[in-house]
Scaffold this motif. Structure first.
Motif, PDB file in Angstrom:
ATOM      1  N   LYS A   2      41.645  39.372  29.706  1.00  0.00           N
ATOM      2  CA  LYS A   2      41.112  38.762  30.925  1.00  0.00           C
ATOM      3  C   LYS A   2      41.340  39.677  32.129  1.00  0.00           C
ATOM      4  O   LYS A   2      40.433  39.883  32.936  1.00  0.00           O
ATOM      5  CB  LYS A   2      41.773  37.390  31.129  1.00  0.00           C
ATOM      6  CG  LYS A   2      41.266  36.642  32.330  1.00  0.00           C
ATOM      7  CD  LYS A   2      41.761  35.196  32.367  1.00  0.00           C
ATOM      8  CE  LYS A   2      43.201  35.109  32.733  1.00  0.00           C
ATOM      9  NZ  LYS A   2      43.644  33.740  33.060  1.00  0.00           N
ATOM     10  N   MET A   3      42.535  40.250  32.234  1.00  0.00           N
ATOM     11  CA  MET A   3      42.847  41.131  33.362  1.00  0.00           C
ATOM     12  C   MET A   3      42.044  42.428  33.289  1.00  0.00           C
ATOM     13  O   MET A   3      41.606  42.942  34.316  1.00  0.00           O
ATOM     14  CB  MET A   3      44.350  41.427  33.433  1.00  0.00           C
ATOM     15  CG  MET A   3      44.734  42.256  34.643  1.00  0.00           C
ATOM     16  SD  MET A   3      44.208  41.580  36.249  1.00  0.00           S
ATOM     17  CE  MET A   3      45.573  40.527  36.635  1.00  0.00           C
ATOM     18  N   ALA A   6      38.658  41.601  34.567  1.00  0.00           N
ATOM     19  CA  ALA A   6      38.757  41.411  36.017  1.00  0.00           C
ATOM     20  C   ALA A   6      38.853  42.753  36.735  1.00  0.00           C
ATOM     21  O   ALA A   6      38.245  42.942  37.795  1.00  0.00           O
ATOM     22  CB  ALA A   6      39.955  40.540  36.360  1.00  0.00           C
ATOM     23  N   LYS A   7      39.595  43.695  36.155  1.00  0.00           N
ATOM     24  CA  LYS A   7      39.719  45.015  36.776  1.00  0.00           C
ATOM     25  C   LYS A   7      38.397  45.786  36.719  1.00  0.00           C
ATOM     26  O   LYS A   7      38.028  46.443  37.691  1.00  0.00           O
ATOM     27  CB  LYS A   7      40.840  45.819  36.113  1.00  0.00           C
ATOM     28  CG  LYS A   7      42.218  45.357  36.527  1.00  0.00           C
ATOM     29  CD  LYS A   7      43.305  46.212  35.909  1.00  0.00           C
ATOM     30  CE  LYS A   7      44.678  45.785  36.399  1.00  0.00           C
ATOM     31  NZ  LYS A   7      45.749  46.638  35.880  1.00  0.00           N
ATOM     32  N   GLY A  10      35.976  43.528  39.060  1.00  0.00           N
ATOM     33  CA  GLY A  10      36.494  43.394  40.412  1.00  0.00           C
ATOM     34  C   GLY A  10      36.585  44.693  41.185  1.00  0.00           C
ATOM     35  O   GLY A  10      36.452  44.708  42.407  1.00  0.00           O
ATOM     36  N   TRP A  59      36.226  35.122  40.911  1.00  0.00           N
ATOM     37  CA  TRP A  59      37.178  35.045  39.798  1.00  0.00           C
ATOM     38  C   TRP A  59      38.011  36.330  39.691  1.00  0.00           C
ATOM     39  O   TRP A  59      39.244  36.296  39.665  1.00  0.00           O
ATOM     40  CB  TRP A  59      36.412  34.786  38.491  1.00  0.00           C
ATOM     41  CG  TRP A  59      37.253  34.912  37.270  1.00  0.00           C
ATOM     42  CD1 TRP A  59      38.142  33.996  36.782  1.00  0.00           C
ATOM     43  CD2 TRP A  59      37.305  36.038  36.382  1.00  0.00           C
ATOM     44  NE1 TRP A  59      38.735  34.484  35.638  1.00  0.00           N
ATOM     45  CE2 TRP A  59      38.233  35.737  35.371  1.00  0.00           C
ATOM     46  CE3 TRP A  59      36.638  37.264  36.333  1.00  0.00           C
ATOM     47  CZ2 TRP A  59      38.526  36.613  34.329  1.00  0.00           C
ATOM     48  CZ3 TRP A  59      36.928  38.137  35.305  1.00  0.00           C
ATOM     49  CH2 TRP A  59      37.855  37.808  34.321  1.00  0.00           C
ATOM     50  N   ALA A  60      37.319  37.477  39.639  1.00  0.00           N
ATOM     51  CA  ALA A  60      38.011  38.754  39.438  1.00  0.00           C
ATOM     52  C   ALA A  60      38.912  39.101  40.621  1.00  0.00           C
ATOM     53  O   ALA A  60      40.044  39.555  40.431  1.00  0.00           O
ATOM     54  CB  ALA A  60      36.989  39.870  39.202  1.00  0.00           C
ATOM     55  N   SER A  61      38.443  38.882  41.826  1.00  0.00           N
ATOM     56  CA  SER A  61      39.250  39.204  43.013  1.00  0.00           C
ATOM     57  C   SER A  61      40.495  38.341  43.087  1.00  0.00           C
ATOM     58  O   SER A  61      41.555  38.811  43.513  1.00  0.00           O
ATOM     59  CB  SER A  61      38.414  39.019  44.277  1.00  0.00           C
ATOM     60  OG  SER A  61      37.315  39.892  44.283  1.00  0.00           O
ATOM     61  N   LEU A  63      42.162  37.258  40.552  1.00  0.00           N
ATOM     62  CA  LEU A  63      43.102  37.846  39.597  1.00  0.00           C
ATOM     63  C   LEU A  63      43.667  39.178  40.105  1.00  0.00           C
ATOM     64  O   LEU A  63      44.835  39.481  39.884  1.00  0.00           O
ATOM     65  CB  LEU A  63      42.438  38.049  38.238  1.00  0.00           C
ATOM     66  CG  LEU A  63      42.171  36.775  37.432  1.00  0.00           C
ATOM     67  CD1 LEU A  63      41.455  37.118  36.128  1.00  0.00           C
ATOM     68  CD2 LEU A  63      43.456  36.020  37.145  1.00  0.00           C
TER      69      LEU A  63
END
Length: 155
Positions: A2-3, A6-7, A10, A59-61, A63
């Protein structure tokens, strides 16, 4: 996993890791996608991309704030969305793209109200919303320039 996603999203596909002017690089990537990907500049596609990336950006920001802090410079997905909004309904010309790029960067940096207040929203909402507002400002500015040029040329 998930991270990692997101990286990737994001950071605007890694543009957020550039050591300086990462927001400008994120905006440049948005322009390159608009210019070079076939069909990307079509209004329906551009609106859909901006909408999908907006929610992905919230969502990504959110995280990304965990490892990098509030409204991290590494988060540049907001520049993609804001730049695409700035380009909406404009002709696909070098002049329009240059004007929209410069106007978006100006409004994104200056944070004219209510963009400054929107930036204070919690988590990814604040990261994304100030750039949405900057994109709207830039788009209206570009349309005003085209309107004025049209008025001047018809005299």
């Amino acid at each position: 996993m998930k991270m990692l996603l997101a990286k990737i999203l994001g950071t605007g596909f890694g543009t957020g890791y550039f050591p300086f002017a990462s927001g400008t690089l994120g905006s440049a990537l948005a322009v390159a996608m608009y210019w070079f990907i076939p069909g990307f500049s079509e209004t329906t596609f551009l609106l859909l991309a901006a909408l999908i990336f907006f929610f992905a950006g919230v969502w990504a920001s959110s995280l990304l704030e965990e490892p990098y802090g509030q409204d991290p410079s590494e988060a540049t997905i907001d520049e993609l969305v804001g730049q695409w909004i700035a380009l909406l309904f404009l002709p696909k010309t070098l002049l329009s793209i240059s004007l929209a790029f410069a106007a978006f960067r100006f409004f994104d940096i200056t944070k004219i109200e209510p963009a400054n207040q929107l930036q204070k929203l919690p988590r990814g909402w604040g990261v994304m919303m100030d750039d949405v507002m900057a994109g709207i400002y830039a788009n209206l500015f570009c349309h005003a320039i085209y309107f004025l040029l049209g008025q001047l040329s018809s005299q």
